[in-house]
Design a protein around this motif. Sequence first.
Motif, PDB file in Angstrom:
ATOM      1  N   LEU A   1       0.840  -1.200   0.000  1.00  0.00           N
ATOM      2  CA  LEU A   1       0.000   0.000   0.000  1.00  0.00           C
ATOM      3  C   LEU A   1       0.878   1.254   0.000  1.00  0.00           C
ATOM      4  O   LEU A   1       1.924   1.291   0.655  1.00  0.00           O
ATOM      5  N   LEU A   2       0.399   2.245  -0.716  1.00  0.00           N
ATOM      6  CA  LEU A   2       1.111   3.520  -0.824  1.00  0.00           C
ATOM      7  C   LEU A   2       0.068   4.629  -0.672  1.00  0.00           C
ATOM      8  O   LEU A   2      -0.972   4.593  -1.326  1.00  0.00           O
ATOM      9  N   LEU A   3       0.338   5.595   0.230  1.00  0.00           N
ATOM     10  CA  LEU A   3      -0.624   6.664   0.480  1.00  0.00           C
ATOM     11  C   LEU A   3       0.119   7.990   0.566  1.00  0.00           C
ATOM     12  O   LEU A   3       1.070   8.112   1.338  1.00  0.00           O
ATOM     13  N   GLY A   4      -0.298   8.959  -0.238  1.00  0.00           N
ATOM     14  CA  GLY A   4       0.361  10.254  -0.139  1.00  0.00           C
ATOM     15  C   GLY A   4       0.115  11.130  -1.350  1.00  0.00           C
ATOM     16  O   GLY A   4      -0.888  10.980  -2.059  1.00  0.00           O
ATOM     17  N   ASN A   5       1.071  12.029  -1.596  1.00  0.00           N
ATOM     18  CA  ASN A   5       0.837  13.036  -2.633  1.00  0.00           C
ATOM     19  C   ASN A   5       1.228  12.521  -4.032  1.00  0.00           C
ATOM     20  O   ASN A   5       1.789  11.432  -4.163  1.00  0.00           O
ATOM     21  N   PRO A   6       0.911  13.287  -5.076  1.00  0.00           N
ATOM     22  CA  PRO A   6       1.210  12.842  -6.444  1.00  0.00           C
ATOM     23  C   PRO A   6       2.697  12.533  -6.665  1.00  0.00           C
ATOM     24  O   PRO A   6       3.023  11.587  -7.384  1.00  0.00           O
ATOM     25  N   GLU A   7       3.612  13.288  -6.023  1.00  0.00           N
ATOM     26  CA  GLU A   7       5.046  13.049  -6.189  1.00  0.00           C
ATOM     27  C   GLU A   7       5.407  11.637  -5.718  1.00  0.00           C
ATOM     28  O   GLU A   7       6.209  10.946  -6.339  1.00  0.00           O
ATOM     29  N   LEU A   8       4.784  11.221  -4.594  1.00  0.00           N
ATOM     30  CA  LEU A   8       5.051   9.878  -4.065  1.00  0.00           C
ATOM     31  C   LEU A   8       4.622   8.825  -5.081  1.00  0.00           C
ATOM     32  O   LEU A   8       5.343   7.861  -5.348  1.00  0.00           O
ATOM     33  N   MET A   9       3.431   9.018  -5.665  1.00  0.00           N
ATOM     34  CA  MET A   9       2.912   8.053  -6.650  1.00  0.00           C
ATOM     35  C   MET A   9       3.834   8.004  -7.865  1.00  0.00           C
ATOM     36  O   MET A   9       4.199   6.928  -8.338  1.00  0.00           O
ATOM     37  N   GLN A  10       4.237   9.184  -8.331  1.00  0.00           N
ATOM     38  CA  GLN A  10       5.103   9.234  -9.510  1.00  0.00           C
ATOM     39  C   GLN A  10       6.448   8.573  -9.245  1.00  0.00           C
ATOM     40  O   GLN A  10       6.961   7.829 -10.075  1.00  0.00           O
ATOM     41  N   SER A  11       6.980   8.799  -8.031  1.00  0.00           N
ATOM     42  CA  SER A  11       8.300   8.228  -7.726  1.00  0.00           C
ATOM     43  C   SER A  11       8.227   6.705  -7.649  1.00  0.00           C
ATOM     44  O   SER A  11       9.225   6.019  -7.808  1.00  0.00           O
ATOM     45  N   GLU A  12       7.037   6.159  -7.432  1.00  0.00           N
ATOM     46  CA  GLU A  12       6.881   4.706  -7.355  1.00  0.00           C
ATOM     47  C   GLU A  12       6.269   4.138  -8.637  1.00  0.00           C
ATOM     48  O   GLU A  12       5.846   2.976  -8.678  1.00  0.00           O
ATOM     49  N   GLY A  13       6.161   4.970  -9.658  1.00  0.00           N
ATOM     50  CA  GLY A  13       5.689   4.490 -10.959  1.00  0.00           C
ATOM     51  C   GLY A  13       4.193   4.198 -11.040  1.00  0.00           C
ATOM     52  O   GLY A  13       3.750   3.457 -11.915  1.00  0.00           O
ATOM     53  N   VAL A  14       3.385   4.789 -10.150  1.00  0.00           N
ATOM     54  CA  VAL A  14       1.932   4.592 -10.213  1.00  0.00           C
ATOM     55  C   VAL A  14       1.344   5.559 -11.241  1.00  0.00           C
ATOM     56  O   VAL A  14       1.637   6.763 -11.198  1.00  0.00           O
ATOM     57  N   ASP A  15       0.517   5.057 -12.149  1.00  0.00           N
ATOM     58  CA  ASP A  15      -0.098   5.915 -13.171  1.00  0.00           C
ATOM     59  C   ASP A  15      -1.214   6.754 -12.545  1.00  0.00           C
ATOM     60  O   ASP A  15      -2.197   6.226 -12.036  1.00  0.00           O
ATOM     61  N   ILE A  16      -1.031   8.089 -12.588  1.00  0.00           N
ATOM     62  CA  ILE A  16      -2.068   8.968 -12.023  1.00  0.00           C
ATOM     63  C   ILE A  16      -2.594   9.935 -13.080  1.00  0.00           C
ATOM     64  O   ILE A  16      -3.351  10.852 -12.775  1.00  0.00           O
ATOM     65  N   GLN A  17      -2.176   9.708 -14.318  1.00  0.00           N
ATOM     66  CA  GLN A  17      -2.549  10.643 -15.378  1.00  0.00           C
ATOM     67  C   GLN A  17      -4.061  10.761 -15.549  1.00  0.00           C
ATOM     68  O   GLN A  17      -4.570  11.855 -15.766  1.00  0.00           O
ATOM     69  N   TRP A  18      -4.756   9.633 -15.392  1.00  0.00           N
ATOM     70  CA  TRP A  18      -6.200   9.642 -15.623  1.00  0.00           C
ATOM     71  C   TRP A  18      -6.978  10.368 -14.522  1.00  0.00           C
ATOM     72  O   TRP A  18      -8.176  10.580 -14.656  1.00  0.00           O
ATOM     73  N   VAL A  19      -6.309  10.759 -13.435  1.00  0.00           N
ATOM     74  CA  VAL A  19      -7.001  11.537 -12.395  1.00  0.00           C
ATOM     75  C   VAL A  19      -6.503  12.984 -12.326  1.00  0.00           C
ATOM     76  O   VAL A  19      -6.851  13.703 -11.396  1.00  0.00           O
ATOM     77  N   GLU A  20      -5.694  13.411 -13.301  1.00  0.00           N
ATOM     78  CA  GLU A  20      -5.166  14.787 -13.296  1.00  0.00           C
ATOM     79  C   GLU A  20      -6.263  15.833 -13.059  1.00  0.00           C
ATOM     80  O   GLU A  20      -6.072  16.764 -12.276  1.00  0.00           O
ATOM     81  N   ALA A  21      -7.402  15.662 -13.737  1.00  0.00           N
ATOM     82  CA  ALA A  21      -8.481  16.655 -13.620  1.00  0.00           C
ATOM     83  C   ALA A  21      -9.045  16.683 -12.197  1.00  0.00           C
ATOM     84  O   ALA A  21      -9.321  17.763 -11.654  1.00  0.00           O
ATOM     85  N   ASP A  22      -9.194  15.496 -11.576  1.00  0.00           N
ATOM     86  CA  ASP A  22      -9.684  15.439 -10.196  1.00  0.00           C
ATOM     87  C   ASP A  22      -8.693  16.107  -9.242  1.00  0.00           C
ATOM     88  O   ASP A  22      -9.085  16.848  -8.331  1.00  0.00           O
ATOM     89  N   LEU A  23      -7.401  15.850  -9.470  1.00  0.00           N
ATOM     90  CA  LEU A  23      -6.362  16.430  -8.601  1.00  0.00           C
ATOM     91  C   LEU A  23      -6.387  17.954  -8.672  1.00  0.00           C
ATOM     92  O   LEU A  23      -6.332  18.641  -7.659  1.00  0.00           O
ATOM     93  N   LEU A  24      -6.516  18.465  -9.903  1.00  0.00           N
ATOM     94  CA  LEU A  24      -6.528  19.908 -10.102  1.00  0.00           C
ATOM     95  C   LEU A  24      -7.761  20.528  -9.449  1.00  0.00           C
ATOM     96  O   LEU A  24      -7.682  21.547  -8.762  1.00  0.00           O
ATOM     97  N   GLN A  25      -8.917  19.862  -9.650  1.00  0.00           N
ATOM     98  CA  GLN A  25     -10.161  20.402  -9.095  1.00  0.00           C
ATOM     99  C   GLN A  25     -10.106  20.470  -7.565  1.00  0.00           C
ATOM    100  O   GLN A  25     -10.451  21.493  -6.969  1.00  0.00           O
ATOM    101  N   LEU A  26      -9.658  19.388  -6.928  1.00  0.00           N
ATOM    102  CA  LEU A  26      -9.574  19.381  -5.460  1.00  0.00           C
ATOM    103  C   LEU A  26      -8.605  20.470  -4.987  1.00  0.00           C
ATOM    104  O   LEU A  26      -8.912  21.217  -4.054  1.00  0.00           O
ATOM    105  N   SER A  27      -7.449  20.573  -5.648  1.00  0.00           N
ATOM    106  CA  SER A  27      -6.430  21.532  -5.220  1.00  0.00           C
ATOM    107  C   SER A  27      -6.921  22.970  -5.360  1.00  0.00           C
ATOM    108  O   SER A  27      -6.669  23.807  -4.495  1.00  0.00           O
TER     109      SER A  27
END
Length: 292
Positions: free
Chosen positions: A117-143
């Motif tokens: 399990l991995l929990l944290g910010n987008p940088e953490l996901m990217q550093s571990e190779g997790v694909d987060i591209q498909w949630v970019e719009a959700d991330l931007l909206q929340l931020s």
Amino acid sequence: ATPMSIMVGVGKAAEQGILIRRGDALQQTSEVNVVVLDKTGTVTQGKPRVTDLVTAPGVHEHEILQNAAALELASEHPLARAILDKASDAGIQPLSAENIKPRPGLGISGSLKDKMLLLGNPELMQSEGVDIQWVEADLLQLSEQAKTPVLLAEDGRLLGILGIADPIKDDSVAAIERLKKQGAHVVMLTGDNPVTAQAVARQTGVDQVIAGVLPDGKAEAIRSLQADGRKVAMVGDGINDAPALAQADVGMAIGTGTDIAIESADLTLMRGSLHGIADAMEVSRLTVRNIK
Ligand code: ADP
Ligand code: MG
């Protein structure tokens, strides 16, 4: 400098809930022209709540909360409390994860039932190779809504996002206005992402935002603000603020903060309000004027 007038100043400060730990803190405070504020728990209330849950297709909210809570059970991060409260509201008894590794400034990792399990910010996901591209719009909206997005991945696949809101303190805007009237350049310094930080900053009127800073980077940021002989006060509450509080010309701890922050600071603002900073500046300037 007469010890008598300093004693009077220290007493006046105490009456306003400002506890001075170091003798020359009043002198230093009177010279401050840059005030740096930590975001979470200093500008904001420090009572974050989960307000949004985004789930990947086929994933249930229950699964997100169960897994996220399993990691946060071992964490002292302010965001952990929000996630545990939300899980508890949903009637979830958190299981405890194993091999827990806090990732300072990024999040936390661990394993539960043989799953990573991995929990944290987008940088953490990217550093571990997790694909987060498909949630970019959700991330931007929340931020943009001033919320902090916390992402959860299991075995390298994103399961969902928790949106966490931490409203600013009622009087932060007025207190920051006062600091600016006193001639201070006001900076907000945070490990949170730049979009969320800017959204919070817009509500507060600070002059400058430094975001996405890892815990070690906070002291470094103070050092660069001290260039050209500027006198910097740092105000914070967290473990991750301690090096910056020590580096600043004056470290001010929020009284409700962690012991480590209080021990690293030159003075403590017993009332959680940022008005304490402006009060400290006033008392210190009056005291020093009387000395001269
Ligand atoms: P701040 O300066 O706002 O107190 P930190 O340096 O503690 O921030 O953390 C930076 C970012 O890392 C947080 O905004 C969050 O996205 C992420 N993070 C760190 N620890 C955790 C955790 N235990 N759970 C979830 N997210 C975390
Ligand atoms: Mg904080």
